[in-house]
Design a protein around this motif. Sequence first.
Motif, mmCIF file in Angstrom:
data_model
loop_
_atom_site.group_PDB
_atom_site.id
_atom_site.type_symbol
_atom_site.label_atom_id
_atom_site.label_comp_id
_atom_site.label_asym_id
_atom_site.label_seq_id
_atom_site.Cartn_x
_atom_site.Cartn_y
_atom_site.Cartn_z
ATOM 1 N N ALA A 52 14.074 -0.333 -22.176
ATOM 2 C CA ALA A 52 14.122 -0.170 -23.629
ATOM 3 C C ALA A 52 14.702 -1.401 -24.326
ATOM 4 N N ASP A 53 15.554 -2.145 -23.614
ATOM 5 C CA ASP A 53 16.149 -3.349 -24.184
ATOM 6 C C ASP A 53 15.334 -4.608 -23.887
ATOM 7 N N GLY A 54 14.144 -4.429 -23.271
ATOM 8 C CA GLY A 54 13.318 -5.590 -22.969
ATOM 9 C C GLY A 54 13.741 -6.321 -21.700
ATOM 10 N N GLN A 55 14.668 -5.735 -20.953
ATOM 11 C CA GLN A 55 15.113 -6.354 -19.698
ATOM 12 C C GLN A 55 14.215 -5.929 -18.545
ATOM 13 N N PRO A 56 13.834 -6.872 -17.656
ATOM 14 C CA PRO A 56 12.984 -6.498 -16.516
ATOM 15 C C PRO A 56 13.741 -5.635 -15.502
ATOM 16 N N VAL A 57 13.086 -4.567 -15.059
ATOM 17 C CA VAL A 57 13.663 -3.647 -14.077
ATOM 18 C C VAL A 57 12.693 -3.561 -12.904
ATOM 19 N N VAL A 58 13.214 -3.626 -11.677
ATOM 20 C CA VAL A 58 12.368 -3.524 -10.481
ATOM 21 C C VAL A 58 11.904 -2.074 -10.309
ATOM 22 N N CYS A 59 10.580 -1.861 -10.274
ATOM 23 C CA CYS A 59 10.020 -0.527 -9.997
ATOM 24 C C CYS A 59 9.688 -0.382 -8.519
ATOM 25 N N THR A 60 9.167 -1.460 -7.935
ATOM 26 C CA THR A 60 8.613 -1.393 -6.585
ATOM 27 C C THR A 60 8.872 -2.716 -5.878
ATOM 28 N N THR A 61 9.244 -2.657 -4.601
ATOM 29 C CA THR A 61 9.296 -3.871 -3.781
ATOM 30 C C THR A 61 8.309 -3.705 -2.633
ATOM 31 N N ALA A 62 7.870 -4.820 -2.098
ATOM 32 C CA ALA A 62 6.926 -4.755 -0.979
ATOM 33 C C ALA A 62 6.997 -6.030 -0.163
ATOM 34 N N THR A 63 6.609 -5.919 1.088
ATOM 35 C CA THR A 63 6.319 -7.096 1.902
ATOM 36 C C THR A 63 4.948 -6.886 2.522
ATOM 37 N N ALA A 64 4.280 -7.987 2.802
ATOM 38 C CA ALA A 64 2.971 -7.912 3.452
ATOM 39 C C ALA A 64 2.845 -9.066 4.424
ATOM 40 N N VAL A 65 2.036 -8.852 5.441
ATOM 41 C CA VAL A 65 1.627 -9.932 6.332
ATOM 42 C C VAL A 65 0.110 -9.985 6.290
ATOM 43 N N THR A 66 -0.435 -11.182 6.060
ATOM 44 C CA THR A 66 -1.874 -11.375 6.176
ATOM 45 C C THR A 66 -2.113 -12.263 7.398
ATOM 46 N N ALA A 67 -3.297 -12.154 7.966
ATOM 47 C CA ALA A 67 -3.563 -12.880 9.216
ATOM 48 C C ALA A 67 -5.035 -13.252 9.305
ATOM 49 N N ALA A 68 -5.275 -14.422 9.871
ATOM 50 C CA ALA A 68 -6.636 -14.829 10.222
ATOM 51 C C ALA A 68 -6.877 -14.311 11.634
ATOM 52 N N ARG A 69 -7.765 -13.315 11.764
ATOM 53 C CA ARG A 69 -7.937 -12.640 13.054
ATOM 54 C C ARG A 69 -9.094 -13.241 13.834
ATOM 55 N N ARG A 70 -8.982 -13.193 15.147
ATOM 56 C CA ARG A 70 -10.063 -13.656 16.017
ATOM 57 C C ARG A 70 -10.449 -12.509 16.954
ATOM 58 N N GLU A 71 -11.662 -12.561 17.440
ATOM 59 C CA GLU A 71 -12.116 -11.522 18.359
ATOM 60 C C GLU A 71 -11.370 -11.636 19.684
ATOM 61 N N THR A 72 -10.829 -10.518 20.155
ATOM 62 C CA THR A 72 -10.138 -10.474 21.455
ATOM 63 C C THR A 72 -10.543 -9.192 22.173
ATOM 64 N N TRP A 73 -10.036 -9.038 23.384
ATOM 65 C CA TRP A 73 -10.057 -7.747 24.072
ATOM 66 C C TRP A 73 -9.512 -6.695 23.098
ATOM 67 N N SER A 74 -10.209 -5.578 22.978
ATOM 68 C CA SER A 74 -9.809 -4.533 22.030
ATOM 69 C C SER A 74 -10.082 -3.173 22.636
ATOM 70 N N VAL A 75 -9.234 -2.206 22.334
ATOM 71 C CA VAL A 75 -9.460 -0.835 22.797
ATOM 72 C C VAL A 75 -8.687 0.108 21.883
ATOM 73 N N SER A 76 -9.197 1.317 21.731
ATOM 74 C CA SER A 76 -8.499 2.306 20.916
ATOM 75 C C SER A 76 -7.778 3.305 21.807
ATOM 76 N N ASP A 77 -6.506 3.608 21.472
ATOM 77 C CA ASP A 77 -5.763 4.627 22.205
ATOM 78 C C ASP A 77 -5.509 5.856 21.338
ATOM 79 N N ALA A 78 -6.156 5.915 20.182
ATOM 80 C CA ALA A 78 -6.017 7.077 19.292
ATOM 81 C C ALA A 78 -7.408 7.513 18.859
#
Lengths: 275, 275
Positions: free
Chosen positions: A100-126
């Motif tokens: 209400a006073d025009g001051q910034p308030v944190v609503c949400t914080t987050a972290t993320a990791v992005t990655a350049a992926r390459r094809e590898t051995w892969s399998v699903s266990d779920a």
Amino acid sequence: MSSHPLDTALKLAPSASAAGHYTGQSSPAYWNMVGPFGGTTAATLLEAVLRHPDLLGEPLSLTVNYAGAVSAGEFEVQAQPVRTNRSTQHWVITQLQKDADGQPVVCTTATAVTAARRETWSVSDAPMPQVPPPEEVPRLDLARAVEWINRYEMRPVAGVIPQQWDGSGDSSLSQLWMRDQPPRPLDFCALAAMADIFFPRVWLRRATRVPAGTVSITTYFHVGLAELAATGPGYLLGQARAQEFRNGFFDQTAQLWNQAGQLLVSTHQVVYFKE
Amino acid sequence: MSSHPLDTALKLAPSASAAGHYTGQSSPAYWNMVGPFGGTTAATLLEAVLRHPDLLGEPLSLTVNYAGAVSAGEFEVQAQPVRTNRSTQHWVITQLQKDADGQPVVCTTATAVTAARRETWSVSDAPMPQVPPPEEVPRLDLARAVEWINRYEMRPVAGVIPQQWDGSGDSSLSQLWMRDQPPRPLDFCALAAMADIFFPRVWLRRATRVPAGTVSITTYFHVGLAELAATGPGYLLGQARAQEFRNGFFDQTAQLWNQAGQLLVSTHQVVYFKE
């Protein structure tokens, strides 16, 4: 041509103040009880990363902490790549609104990791649970529900929201087919949003409706653009269960597969509940 | 009287630069291949939160992102409470080291939520698996292992690290009894460290040893000081499994119970692997 409601909700305008700073508007189309659906908020913070000019790769992990309700109106998102390696990049993201006073308030914080992926051995266990196909499962119709529910087509297979709030619950497991309503080709932001689609496990386990809200959600992405394109606007099967309800908080562990049985994301959250 | 190696590893000195800034030393006693055991790093970042003069409540969730290896020597931890509500508090934490030119470089980012918990309706939906008691399970003896392994007593019940690296793996499930070595009364930091004790699931599932390292770990705490005190220096049962191995990364979902069968934490991580 009108855009999809999710695209409207995710619209960010670069701010003049600094690279990676954007302004957006909280979405009436995805409104929950006291703010937008948390999945939309997660998707918005991821969108700020994906739009950043210095982006490396595709989403690998995303953790979103809901510090306070997002109000109607304008917000700012600040996405900062704090470390870039050869094939991974680490992000810190903050969503703010003015009080209400025009001051910034944190609503949400987050972290993320992005990655350049390459094809590898892969399998699903779920492996995807064996359930009837979406066409054979009746669609959920929630009269008088909150607005964001109308933005998803949901076809519950097991663990539907209780019809009687009589304290008779004995399981926290839900399975449902889902997709955007209207259908929309799957992308990382839609996936981040749908990871938060499950109603609070405490409602199911107790068959008692108590105030509840996600405090923190983490989503791991197991696919890239090719698998998203192969999924297109198709249905996803979601499965969620709780592991522990204890002194005001419970956790939820969940998975989303596409109809071909590919695990798209695994996702976890901790949720506040009252009483 | 010499202090426990974990207490030595977690030692932080308040920095003159700002509230919530601390300096520490990476721990030779918990050394892994190219830096300290990631569990020790997670515990150190949590310690910075727990030491902060403005702390509200006890740990509820902790997400730690390993952006780059921590080198031998000094590091700085910055823990900032970015929003404090009536019963929850949201934290952003960064670990930095100086590079060869004396410039600060981000090694680790983290977020945490602490909460003042109240007694409520509670129930467990993840009962402890039935396994033999720790006294009946032989202790793991890993000759020539990395140093941090010697800081834990491990008694594997199922899914022990392969003795033959012959590609014969068919499961990603491990169960083991564990405790600090020497024994130490359980606290939140020790719990945050032990949440990362499991060797890479890809080694077990493939019976093939490939380079692997945690990228991001999230731990949800289901207990408070009373349950920690009741656990004391006793054994914890840990269980871990993967859900998806795909194109260079896999996820792990895990639980730690005390001997009384109380679920202490549920924890998830996404891990890089090569080939």
